[in-house]
Design an enzyme around this catalytic site. Structure first.
Site, PDB file in Angstrom:
ATOM      1  N   GLU A 230      44.361 -15.687  -6.477  1.00 29.81           N
ATOM      2  CA  GLU A 230      44.449 -14.512  -5.598  1.00 29.81           C
ATOM      3  C   GLU A 230      44.934 -13.381  -6.486  1.00 29.81           C
ATOM      4  OE1 GLU A 230      45.628 -11.480  -3.994  1.00 29.81           O
ATOM      5  OE2 GLU A 230      47.391 -12.606  -3.339  1.00 29.81           O
ATOM      6  N   CYS A 264      48.872  -6.213  -3.424  1.00 25.52           N
ATOM      7  CA  CYS A 264      47.465  -6.389  -3.790  1.00 25.52           C
ATOM      8  C   CYS A 264      46.546  -5.975  -2.654  1.00 25.52           C
ATOM      9  CB  CYS A 264      47.205  -7.829  -4.206  1.00 25.52           C
ATOM     10  SG  CYS A 264      47.700  -9.041  -2.962  1.00 25.52           S
TER      11      CYS A 264
END
Length: 458
Positions: A230, A264
């Site tokens: 991720e 993010c």
């Protein structure tokens, strides 16, 4: 350099504490023990694993304030957000424990008078688990707990920016005796993560930058092992001309500037219809300038510091690039007066072009470039004009348009209007260079497993 020093980026980089860097020999030994523990941990079964992890959960519950304070001191996050990080992710911990049995239960795929066919979910083995600094407790919980519950053993490395949070996590686990080797922790920067990933482990679980993730992907390929990644994001927010401008501007500002823009999945690019652009920017400027930058330990602070001086320097370089190429700083664009540390004002930039770094790169800080569009097709093209594909948002009152646009956006998650994806049941991950695989939800558990089919005659 056998010590890792933790500094406070909101107090002129004063020393918070230190930990000892893990040696080559220590890393190898912890991986060896993790591999030795695989059989025992698997054979305990999921019910027993849940029981062994419940005391860990309960102790974390008693130390919420302590963990939150460490987060704020190590990375500059406002204390209210640090506390929320801990409490919300303890909710995740509980959901993981409550859900794992059903998530990895055997599934009958076919049965008739002659045979029975079923899927069995088995642990992969030993895991090199590497997490970032921006949600140091939360990301640790996301990685460690599901892996342990499905039966994997874990060697954990937290970011070198937040080693004291990592040490507290290790301390809690060490007090509640899991079988030897089931969970251990190593400390260090990229060299330690590199060695850990190159040891004899069975699976790499990584959250962090795309640069590091790509390197780990190559390592996994060479070893021919599974990897879950991720990584970065440059999430677009498309605002159509039928919206409530004040509400939409507030929404964009809130989702951009939380955690000082260091997430993010934060909104990182505003894409606003040309007919409301000027009015929207005026409103966005107003709500952005109301955001309180301040001491992370004060409860009224909304934006603390960046995590480190290097992050501040990178952000300044990205903004200067836009200025040099003709962009307009609507508000912000500098370090605020009266602060010592890695502070940066929340910043809105217009007249942005595709050759600017704030558009092409992931911007990990409180900076928001905003562009205009004419047509739905142009909005979609702008949204997808990135190497990333983690999350996105579409704001419109037209449900048909929302669904139409959503179907063409290349991201792992799309939120419509004020929709919030953060439910434990929802898998999380991205398209393109935002990663491989999914965390969370039933899907997230099964990513951590080997899938075995057993066919039995009657």
């Amino acid at each position: 350099m056998n010590r890792i020093v933790s500094t406070n980026p909101a107090e002129n980089y004063s020393i918070v504490g230190e930990v000892t860097k893990s040696t080559v020999e220590e890393i190898a030994e912890k991986v060896k023990k993790a591999n030795s523990a695989k059989k025992v941990w698997k054979e305990l079964g999921v019910k027993k694993r849940i029981e062994l992890l419940k005391p860990v959960y309960k102790e974390f519950e008693t130390r919420i304030e302590e963990i939150a304070l460490l987060i704020s001191k190590e990375m500059g996050k406002p204390i209210t957000r640090s506390t929320y990080e801990v409490t919300w992710n303890l909710g995740e911990f509980k959901w993981f424990m409550n859900t794992v049995e059903s998530a990895i239960a055997d599934e009958i795929t076919h049965e008739d008078e002659k045979s029975l066919h079923r899927i069995v979910y088995e642990p992969i083995g030993s895991v090199a688990l590497i997490t970032p600094w921006n949600f140091p407790f939360g990301m640790a919980i996301w990685g460690i707990i599901p892996n342990l519950l499905v039966g994997n053993t874990v060697v954990f490395k937290i970011s070198e920016e937040t080693p004291l949070v990592g040490r507290l996590i290790e301390e809690v686990f060490s007090k509640h005796k899991l079988p030897e080797g089931v969970f251990s922790e190593v400390y260090g920067a990229g060299d330690v993560g590199k060695q850990l990933s190159e040891e004899k482990i069975d699976f790499i679980w990584f959250t962090g930058s795309s640069k590091v993730g790509k390197s780990l992907y190559k390592t996994a390929a060479d070893k021919f092992i599974k990897i879950l990644l991720e990584m970065g994001g440059s999430s677009p927010c498309i605002v159509f001309d039928d919206v409530d401008i004040a509400q939409s501007a507030q929404l964009m500002a809130d989702y951009r500037f939380q955690n000082c823009g260091q997430a993010c999945d934060a909104i990182k690019r505003g894409i606003v219809h040309e007919s409301i652009f000027d009015e929207f920017i005026t409103e966005l400027k107003k709500v952005t300038e109301k955001k309180k930058v301040g001491n992370p330990l004060k409860k009224d602070t909304e934006i603390g510091s960046l995590v480190a001086k290097r992050q501040l320097i990178l952000l300044q370089e990205q903004v200067q690039d836009t200025i040099d190429k003709g962009a307009t700083i609507v508000t912000g664009g500098k370090t605020p007066e009266g602060f010592q540390g890695a502070f940066y004002e929340p910043t809105i930039i217009t007249n942005v072009t595709k050759n600017m770094r704030v558009w092409k790169e992931e911007v990990f800080g409180p900076v928001l470039p905003v562009v205009s569009f004419k047509t739905e097709e142009e909005a979609i093209e702008l949204a997808n004009d990135t190497i990333y594909g983690l999350t996105s948002r579409v704001i419109t009152k037209d449900n048909g348009r929302a669904e139409r646009v959503t179907s063409q956006i290349e991201t792992g998650t799309v939120e419509i209007n004020s929709g919030d994806r953060w439910l434990s049941c929802n898998p999380f991950g991205g398209y393109k260079q935002s990663g491989l695989g999914r965390e969370h939800g039933i899907t997230g558990f099964r990513e951590l497993c080997q899938v075995k089919v057993i066919s039995k005659s009657k």
